[in-house]
Motif scaffolding. Structure first.
Motif, PDB file in Angstrom:
ATOM      1  N   VAL A 235     -29.754  40.536  79.644  1.00  0.00           N
ATOM      2  CA  VAL A 235     -28.014  40.798  80.365  1.00  0.00           C
ATOM      3  C   VAL A 235     -27.859  41.930  79.448  1.00  0.00           C
ATOM      4  CG1 VAL A 235     -28.283  38.247  80.244  1.00  0.00           C
ATOM      5  CG2 VAL A 235     -27.844  39.589  78.349  1.00  0.00           C
ATOM      6  N   GLY A 236     -26.283  41.605  80.165  1.00  0.00           N
ATOM      7  CA  GLY A 236     -25.786  43.370  80.452  1.00  0.00           C
ATOM      8  C   GLY A 236     -24.785  43.036  79.129  1.00  0.00           C
ATOM      9  N   CYS A 237     -24.500  41.999  78.120  1.00  0.00           N
ATOM     10  CA  CYS A 237     -23.980  41.639  76.859  1.00  0.00           C
ATOM     11  C   CYS A 237     -24.587  41.396  76.070  1.00  0.00           C
ATOM     12  CB  CYS A 237     -22.587  41.714  77.078  1.00  0.00           C
ATOM     13  SG  CYS A 237     -21.673  42.004  75.389  1.00  0.00           S
ATOM     14  N   THR A 238     -24.722  40.982  74.369  1.00  0.00           N
ATOM     15  CA  THR A 238     -25.279  40.191  74.060  1.00  0.00           C
ATOM     16  C   THR A 238     -24.365  39.326  73.980  1.00  0.00           C
ATOM     17  OG1 THR A 238     -26.135  41.887  72.764  1.00  0.00           O
ATOM     18  CG2 THR A 238     -25.590  39.340  71.416  1.00  0.00           C
TER      19      THR A 238
ATOM     20  N   HIS B 180     -17.004  46.464  83.779  1.00  0.00           N
ATOM     21  CA  HIS B 180     -16.595  44.585  84.905  1.00  0.00           C
ATOM     22  C   HIS B 180     -17.185  44.848  85.520  1.00  0.00           C
ATOM     23  CE1 HIS B 180     -12.724  43.275  87.404  1.00  0.00           C
ATOM     24  NE2 HIS B 180     -13.723  42.603  86.975  1.00  0.00           N
ATOM     25  N   PHE B 181     -18.707  44.853  85.570  1.00  0.00           N
ATOM     26  CA  PHE B 181     -20.048  44.255  85.883  1.00  0.00           C
ATOM     27  C   PHE B 181     -20.322  46.010  87.070  1.00  0.00           C
ATOM     28  CE2 PHE B 181     -17.584  40.084  86.590  1.00  0.00           C
ATOM     29  CZ  PHE B 181     -18.021  39.934  85.135  1.00  0.00           C
ATOM     30  N   ARG B 182     -19.673  47.056  86.463  1.00  0.00           N
ATOM     31  CA  ARG B 182     -20.921  47.855  87.364  1.00  0.00           C
ATOM     32  C   ARG B 182     -22.082  48.251  86.763  1.00  0.00           C
ATOM     33  NH1 ARG B 182     -14.689  48.798  85.942  1.00  0.00           N
ATOM     34  NH2 ARG B 182     -13.531  49.770  88.105  1.00  0.00           N
ATOM     35  N   SER B 183     -22.160  48.074  85.737  1.00  0.00           N
ATOM     36  CA  SER B 183     -23.295  48.636  84.554  1.00  0.00           C
ATOM     37  C   SER B 183     -24.861  48.134  85.688  1.00  0.00           C
ATOM     38  CB  SER B 183     -23.041  48.135  83.162  1.00  0.00           C
ATOM     39  OG  SER B 183     -24.485  48.683  82.597  1.00  0.00           O
TER      40      SER B 183
ATOM     41  N   VAL C 131     -14.353  54.945  86.559  1.00  0.00           N
ATOM     42  CA  VAL C 131     -14.062  55.186  88.032  1.00  0.00           C
ATOM     43  C   VAL C 131     -14.772  55.788  89.375  1.00  0.00           C
ATOM     44  CG1 VAL C 131     -12.535  55.598  89.674  1.00  0.00           C
ATOM     45  CG2 VAL C 131     -11.226  55.677  87.477  1.00  0.00           C
ATOM     46  N   LYS C 132     -15.511  56.911  88.703  1.00  0.00           N
ATOM     47  CA  LYS C 132     -16.336  57.171  89.815  1.00  0.00           C
ATOM     48  C   LYS C 132     -18.118  57.250  89.666  1.00  0.00           C
ATOM     49  CE  LYS C 132     -14.381  61.078  90.784  1.00  0.00           C
ATOM     50  NZ  LYS C 132     -14.018  62.941  90.712  1.00  0.00           N
ATOM     51  N   ILE C 133     -18.019  56.436  88.331  1.00  0.00           N
ATOM     52  CA  ILE C 133     -19.565  55.595  88.066  1.00  0.00           C
ATOM     53  C   ILE C 133     -20.816  56.985  87.800  1.00  0.00           C
ATOM     54  CG2 ILE C 133     -21.419  53.921  88.627  1.00  0.00           C
ATOM     55  CD1 ILE C 133     -18.645  52.872  87.582  1.00  0.00           C
ATOM     56  N   ARG C 134     -20.234  57.868  87.120  1.00  0.00           N
ATOM     57  CA  ARG C 134     -21.007  58.742  87.117  1.00  0.00           C
ATOM     58  C   ARG C 134     -20.861  59.381  85.448  1.00  0.00           C
ATOM     59  NH1 ARG C 134     -22.088  61.501  91.605  1.00  0.00           N
ATOM     60  NH2 ARG C 134     -22.875  63.324  92.063  1.00  0.00           N
ATOM     61  N   ASN C 135     -22.265  59.677  85.666  1.00  0.00           N
ATOM     62  CA  ASN C 135     -22.610  60.276  84.364  1.00  0.00           C
ATOM     63  C   ASN C 135     -22.723  61.728  83.757  1.00  0.00           C
ATOM     64  OD1 ASN C 135     -24.103  60.793  81.409  1.00  0.00           O
ATOM     65  ND2 ASN C 135     -26.345  59.260  82.055  1.00  0.00           N
TER      66      ASN C 135
ATOM     67  N   LEU D 229     -26.046  63.724  85.555  1.00  0.00           N
ATOM     68  CA  LEU D 229     -26.940  62.294  85.931  1.00  0.00           C
ATOM     69  C   LEU D 229     -26.777  61.335  86.943  1.00  0.00           C
ATOM     70  CD1 LEU D 229     -28.222  61.750  82.457  1.00  0.00           C
ATOM     71  CD2 LEU D 229     -29.372  63.581  83.808  1.00  0.00           C
ATOM     72  N   GLY D 230     -25.113  61.150  87.807  1.00  0.00           N
ATOM     73  CA  GLY D 230     -25.202  60.777  89.091  1.00  0.00           C
ATOM     74  C   GLY D 230     -24.942  59.060  88.910  1.00  0.00           C
ATOM     75  N   SER D 231     -25.100  57.870  88.964  1.00  0.00           N
ATOM     76  CA  SER D 231     -25.081  56.865  88.740  1.00  0.00           C
ATOM     77  C   SER D 231     -25.673  56.060  87.777  1.00  0.00           C
ATOM     78  CB  SER D 231     -25.095  56.274  89.911  1.00  0.00           C
ATOM     79  OG  SER D 231     -26.490  55.972  90.550  1.00  0.00           O
ATOM     80  N   ARG D 232     -27.145  57.525  86.464  1.00  0.00           N
ATOM     81  CA  ARG D 232     -27.670  56.176  85.527  1.00  0.00           C
ATOM     82  C   ARG D 232     -26.426  56.449  84.665  1.00  0.00           C
ATOM     83  NH1 ARG D 232     -32.619  60.526  87.712  1.00  0.00           N
ATOM     84  NH2 ARG D 232     -30.403  61.997  88.352  1.00  0.00           N
ATOM     85  N   ILE D 233     -25.999  55.582  84.676  1.00  0.00           N
ATOM     86  CA  ILE D 233     -25.022  55.655  83.629  1.00  0.00           C
ATOM     87  C   ILE D 233     -24.944  54.743  82.060  1.00  0.00           C
ATOM     88  CG2 ILE D 233     -22.925  55.819  84.733  1.00  0.00           C
ATOM     89  CD1 ILE D 233     -22.244  53.017  84.803  1.00  0.00           C
ATOM     90  N   SER D 234     -26.563  53.852  82.351  1.00  0.00           N
ATOM     91  CA  SER D 234     -26.448  53.171  81.275  1.00  0.00           C
ATOM     92  C   SER D 234     -27.224  53.619  80.033  1.00  0.00           C
ATOM     93  CB  SER D 234     -27.395  51.664  81.803  1.00  0.00           C
ATOM     94  OG  SER D 234     -27.992  50.596  80.679  1.00  0.00           O
ATOM     95  N   ARG D 235     -27.116  53.768  79.108  1.00  0.00           N
ATOM     96  CA  ARG D 235     -28.364  54.196  77.788  1.00  0.00           C
ATOM     97  C   ARG D 235     -29.266  53.010  78.152  1.00  0.00           C
ATOM     98  NH1 ARG D 235     -25.735  54.980  72.999  1.00  0.00           N
ATOM     99  NH2 ARG D 235     -24.873  52.773  72.583  1.00  0.00           N
TER     100      ARG D 235
END
Length: 264
Positions: free
Chosen positions: A67-70, A103-106, A210-214, A242-248
């Protein structure tokens, strides 16, 4: 914490007595935990990350969910065990989920995260979730009083790739240009940490909420070579877009693992 009227909990001492029972929450890899974790008696693990190097001498309680969060899993545990969730606890849980999922963007966000937030909102007495999430992000973005070393370690973890120790830090902000303007200070902090911890490489991502950018900061030639190969991107002025690849968890670490595995 301020809105819930709660004080930050005390940090655990650096060393607890050997055999002390501990529960690991939101992590399970030894290099991300207390220094002498191997001397502790791990009895519970609740996490949403990959399973790392954890080993135990006896069976323990494990709860891993993608899931997105513990805090989503913790809320399920409250409900499954029929524990009452008061307003302050609901506020902390929903804040954690909104923050961790942007807020559910990830891309790590799941339907479970959304449904748990919907369950918690009336208990937390949050009427406008969009406004509240923006307040959280504005607070996360206010970094003017932080040194660059402090910013580097706000959300920082180490990983072992092919027997190499790498540091990967992330900051999520409404105002990426403010952090990018202090890039030289950031380089110094990264150089210091690379030497201090004897890292093979160190990476730091500035996430534009805002832009969902890394925008990943590239320290040297080692980091540049790996990132160009692992993500098929160019590096300009020591920054890799890295564009929208924002999640480690879902984007950065798996791509690095695949690269090191295939190049071994």
């Amino acid at each position: 914490l301020k809105r819930a009227g709660m004080k930050p909990p005390d940090m655990l001492p650096s060393y607890l007595a050997a055999g002390t029972a501990v529960a690991l929450v939101d992590h399970n890899e030894s290099q991300q935990s207390m220094e002498n974790l191997k001397m502790m008696r791990v009895t519970y693990v609740v996490d949403h990350h990959r399973l790392g190097d954890l080993t135990t001498l006896e069976p323990i309680y494990l709860r891993f969910e993608p899931v997105g969060c513990t805090a989503t899993i913790l809320t399920k545990l409250y409900r499954e065990n029929k524990f009452r969730i008061n307003q302050n606890i609901a506020l902390l849980l929903v804040s954690a989920i909104l923050s961790d999922t942007l807020h559910f963007r990830s891309p790590t966000t799941t339907d479970d995260d959304r449904s748990i937030v919907n369950y918690l909102l009336p208990i937390a007495k949050i009427d406008n979730v969009e406004s509240y999430a923006n307040q959280i992000f504005a607070a996360k973005s206010d970094l003017n009083s932080y040194t660059m070393r402090e910013i580097l370690f706000l959300d920082y973890k180490t990983f072992i790739f092919n027997n190499q120790l790498w540091g990967v830090g992330v900051v999520e902000t409404f105002y990426p240009s403010n952090t990018l303007a202090r890039k030289d200070e950031l380089f110094e902090a990264m150089i210091d940490e690379k030497k201090r911890s004897n890292l093979t490489g160190i990476l730091f991502s500035i996430i534009d909420i805002v832009k969902i950018r890394n925008y990943m900061i590239i320290l040297g030639e080692t980091e540049k070579f790996i990132i160009q190969k692992a993500f098929n991107v160019n590096v300009q002025d020591r920054i890799a877009d890295l564009g929208s690849r924002i999640s480690r968890k879902k984007d950065i670490v798996p791509s690095l693992e695949r690269y090191f595995k295939n190049s071994n």
